[in-house]
Scaffold this motif. Structure first.
Motif, PDB file in Angstrom:
ATOM      1  N   ASN A 100      43.494  57.575  54.982  1.00 32.80           N
ATOM      2  CA  ASN A 100      43.428  56.748  55.999  1.00 32.80           C
ATOM      3  C   ASN A 100      44.645  55.655  56.076  1.00 32.80           C
ATOM      4  N   GLU A 101      45.020  55.552  54.708  1.00 34.97           N
ATOM      5  CA  GLU A 101      46.236  54.449  54.317  1.00 34.97           C
ATOM      6  C   GLU A 101      47.427  54.875  55.195  1.00 34.97           C
ATOM      7  N   HIS A 102      47.540  56.164  55.681  1.00 30.16           N
ATOM      8  CA  HIS A 102      48.696  56.739  56.298  1.00 30.16           C
ATOM      9  C   HIS A 102      48.502  56.448  57.982  1.00 30.16           C
ATOM     10  N   VAL A 103      47.497  56.302  58.368  1.00 29.92           N
ATOM     11  CA  VAL A 103      46.976  55.887  59.964  1.00 29.92           C
ATOM     12  C   VAL A 103      47.279  54.518  59.769  1.00 29.92           C
ATOM     13  N   PHE A 104      46.898  53.686  58.982  1.00 29.92           N
ATOM     14  CA  PHE A 104      47.447  52.313  59.074  1.00 29.92           C
ATOM     15  C   PHE A 104      49.008  51.963  59.076  1.00 29.92           C
ATOM     16  N   LEU A 160      50.368  51.011  48.960  1.00 27.86           N
ATOM     17  CA  LEU A 160      49.525  50.875  50.234  1.00 27.86           C
ATOM     18  C   LEU A 160      48.001  50.689  49.779  1.00 27.86           C
ATOM     19  N   HIS A 161      47.800  51.224  48.870  1.00 28.15           N
ATOM     20  CA  HIS A 161      46.201  50.866  48.415  1.00 28.15           C
ATOM     21  C   HIS A 161      46.040  49.388  47.900  1.00 28.15           C
ATOM     22  N   THR A 162      47.066  49.037  47.347  1.00 25.78           N
ATOM     23  CA  THR A 162      47.240  47.771  46.603  1.00 25.78           C
ATOM     24  C   THR A 162      47.187  46.846  47.709  1.00 25.78           C
ATOM     25  N   TRP A 163      48.057  47.038  48.609  1.00 25.13           N
ATOM     26  CA  TRP A 163      48.416  46.142  49.755  1.00 25.13           C
ATOM     27  C   TRP A 163      47.068  45.732  50.632  1.00 25.13           C
ATOM     28  N   LEU A 164      46.627  47.053  50.982  1.00 28.63           N
ATOM     29  CA  LEU A 164      45.333  47.070  51.915  1.00 28.63           C
ATOM     30  C   LEU A 164      44.225  46.326  51.167  1.00 28.63           C
ATOM     31  N   ASN A 165      44.179  46.399  49.840  1.00 27.12           N
ATOM     32  CA  ASN A 165      42.739  45.741  49.171  1.00 27.12           C
ATOM     33  C   ASN A 165      43.024  44.324  49.458  1.00 27.12           C
ATOM     34  N   GLU A 166      44.279  43.839  49.324  1.00 27.68           N
ATOM     35  CA  GLU A 166      44.751  42.485  49.445  1.00 27.68           C
ATOM     36  C   GLU A 166      44.398  41.962  50.834  1.00 27.68           C
ATOM     37  N   LEU A 167      44.782  42.761  51.848  1.00 29.78           N
ATOM     38  CA  LEU A 167      44.361  42.338  53.141  1.00 29.78           C
ATOM     39  C   LEU A 167      42.846  42.277  53.271  1.00 29.78           C
ATOM     40  N   TYR A 168      42.132  43.317  52.849  1.00 26.21           N
ATOM     41  CA  TYR A 168      40.833  43.328  53.074  1.00 26.21           C
ATOM     42  C   TYR A 168      40.023  42.284  52.281  1.00 26.21           C
ATOM     43  N   ARG A 169      40.475  41.769  50.929  1.00 27.94           N
ATOM     44  CA  ARG A 169      40.040  40.610  50.397  1.00 27.94           C
ATOM     45  C   ARG A 169      40.217  39.428  51.147  1.00 27.94           C
ATOM     46  N   TYR A 204      45.192  36.966  57.173  1.00 32.88           N
ATOM     47  CA  TYR A 204      45.893  37.793  57.735  1.00 32.88           C
ATOM     48  C   TYR A 204      45.029  38.588  58.822  1.00 32.88           C
ATOM     49  N   PRO A 205      44.916  37.789  60.016  1.00 30.32           N
ATOM     50  CA  PRO A 205      44.078  38.462  61.018  1.00 30.32           C
ATOM     51  C   PRO A 205      44.670  39.575  61.515  1.00 30.32           C
ATOM     52  N   ILE A 206      45.886  39.436  62.057  1.00 34.12           N
ATOM     53  CA  ILE A 206      46.815  40.638  62.658  1.00 34.12           C
ATOM     54  C   ILE A 206      46.855  41.953  61.893  1.00 34.12           C
ATOM     55  N   LEU A 207      47.165  41.777  60.484  1.00 35.04           N
ATOM     56  CA  LEU A 207      47.236  42.965  59.846  1.00 35.04           C
ATOM     57  C   LEU A 207      45.844  43.627  59.715  1.00 35.04           C
ATOM     58  N   ASN A 208      44.704  42.659  59.496  1.00 38.81           N
ATOM     59  CA  ASN A 208      43.614  43.280  59.257  1.00 38.81           C
ATOM     60  C   ASN A 208      43.073  43.990  60.686  1.00 38.81           C
ATOM     61  N   GLU A 209      43.466  43.621  61.857  1.00 41.68           N
ATOM     62  CA  GLU A 209      43.267  44.186  63.176  1.00 41.68           C
ATOM     63  C   GLU A 209      44.013  45.723  62.839  1.00 41.68           C
ATOM     64  N   ILE A 210      45.167  45.578  62.539  1.00 41.91           N
ATOM     65  CA  ILE A 210      45.814  46.920  62.195  1.00 41.91           C
ATOM     66  C   ILE A 210      44.988  47.941  61.452  1.00 41.91           C
ATOM     67  N   GLN A 222      42.029  48.356  61.156  1.00 40.48           N
ATOM     68  CA  GLN A 222      40.799  48.481  61.680  1.00 40.48           C
ATOM     69  C   GLN A 222      40.158  50.044  61.459  1.00 40.48           C
ATOM     70  N   ASN A 223      39.154  50.076  60.793  1.00 43.03           N
ATOM     71  CA  ASN A 223      38.487  51.641  60.726  1.00 43.03           C
ATOM     72  C   ASN A 223      39.330  52.317  59.640  1.00 43.03           C
ATOM     73  N   ILE A 224      40.114  51.656  59.040  1.00 50.10           N
ATOM     74  CA  ILE A 224      40.823  52.470  57.758  1.00 50.10           C
ATOM     75  C   ILE A 224      40.264  52.471  56.523  1.00 50.10           C
ATOM     76  N   ARG A 225      39.489  51.339  56.080  1.00 48.64           N
ATOM     77  CA  ARG A 225      38.697  51.165  54.773  1.00 48.64           C
ATOM     78  C   ARG A 225      37.257  52.104  55.298  1.00 48.64           C
TER      79      ARG A 225
END
Length: 346
Positions: free
Chosen positions: A106-110, A219-228, A233-239, A241-244
């Protein structure tokens, strides 16, 4: 090559108790009971679904290369033996970290969403309405259209907000700068096409698949930072959405779990769902693996559990066939449940 290091790590962790095909199914993220069981049993969460589009012939090429280098010996039945050289190489740590269990491709969808958003904003900044979208997936295109309209992209504020969040979040993650660069070089802007995998491989003097694995790890490392740090990072977290993937059970296993929690027996669940008993047992094993508070004592007594775990330690094996020969009075279901119980994803 990095992909061979990962394969060696998986095969070594399997303790030669699985076929080479089990490693392929693990990297592809196959949602079978056996593969899910292997993920937990051997604690291979980080590699699950890491390469969902990996072609079998590409996988076989790397296995053949390791065989040619006398790193592994392939048996006719698909099982393998690791040579001393192979064990030595497998003991070396993989230089990158992954979180396949929570993303599964799903990281590729993000990144597809992000790429198209940035391409759209870049063209809008230069007053160009028409362009060929870098992302071809129609669902992603529709998602991005709605996102841009929702954020009133024409007022110019969204560009700065995304840039600020990207800069701040990427500065927080502890990965090499070249991995961050790979993420940025893949982006496309107005009159600035993103780099292809071939161009990046040439520029970094890497194999193409190794560049892709660096990209996935970043990407995994970056997404985990956004998730934490959702609120930062509200806008990136919106992007994202349903990725994790937060629901760890497969959809079918979740349906079985609901009936079991409602007090249904396995036989009743099998009848209600019109599924084989073996499939229902797969679901219960998946439940035991993923829910720490799930009790398996209705199926395996504490004394039987101890007997199984003692055999695992005494004979240094998790191979079901071997354990069944040692304890013929126990079912494969009981053996699998006991082995799965201690496996919990982080």
């Amino acid at each position: 090559m990095l992909i061979q290091q990962i394969l060696l790590k998986i095969l070594h962790t399997f303790q030669q108790e699985r076929t080479v095909s089990a490693a392929y199914h693990l990297l592809k993220g196959k949602r079978s009971g056996q593969t899910i069981h292997d993920v937990g049993l051997f604690n291979l969460y980080s590699y699950f679904g890491l390469l969902p589009k990996l072609a079998r012939h590409k996988f076989d090429e790397h296995i053949d290369l390791m065989f040619a280098k006398s790193i592994i010996i392939i048996e006719e039945n698909g099982f393998y033996t690791m040579t001393e050289q192979g064990k030595q190489l497998a003991s070396q740590p993989v230089p990158l970290s992954f979180d396949g269990w929570h993303y599964r491709g799903n990281e590729h969808v993000f990144y597809g969403r992000l790429s198209l958003i940035i391409q759209s904003l870049s063209h809008q900044l230069h007053h160009k309405k028409a362009f060929i979208p870098i992302e071809k997936n129609e669902q992603t295109q529709q998602w991005v259209r709605q996102f841009l309209v929702r954020h009133h992209y024409q007022n110019g504020l969204l560009q700065q907000a995304i840039y600020t969040e990207m800069t701040a979040s990427l500065s927080e993650i502890a990965i090499e700068e070249n991995m961050k660069d790979i993420l940025m070089y893949r982006l496309t802007g107005y009159n600035e096409p993103g780099f292809t995998w071939q161009q990046l491989a040439f520029g970094y003097n890497m194999q193409e698949m190794d560049v892709q694995l660096h990209y996935i790890s970043a990407l995994h490392t970056w997404l985990n930072e956004l998730y934490r740090e959702k609120t930062k990072y509200p806008i990136l977290n919106e992007i994202m959405q349903n990725i994790r993937v937060e629901v760890v059970l497969t959809a079918s296993a979740n349906s079985t779990a609901q009936l079991y929690r409602a007090g249904r027996t396995l036989e009743e669940i099998s009848h209600i769902r019109r599924l084989k008993m073996s499939t229902i047992e797969d679901h219960i094993v998946e439940l035991a693996m993923n829910e720490p508070n799930f009790s398996i004592e209705p199926f395996v007594t504490s004394e039987e559990q101890k007997q199984i775990l003692d055999a695992v330690e005494d004979y240094d094996t998790k191979r079901l066939k071997t354990l069944k020969e040692l304890m013929p009075q126990l079912s494969y279901f009981q053996l699998r449940l006991t082995l799965a119980k201690g496996a919990t994803p982080t």
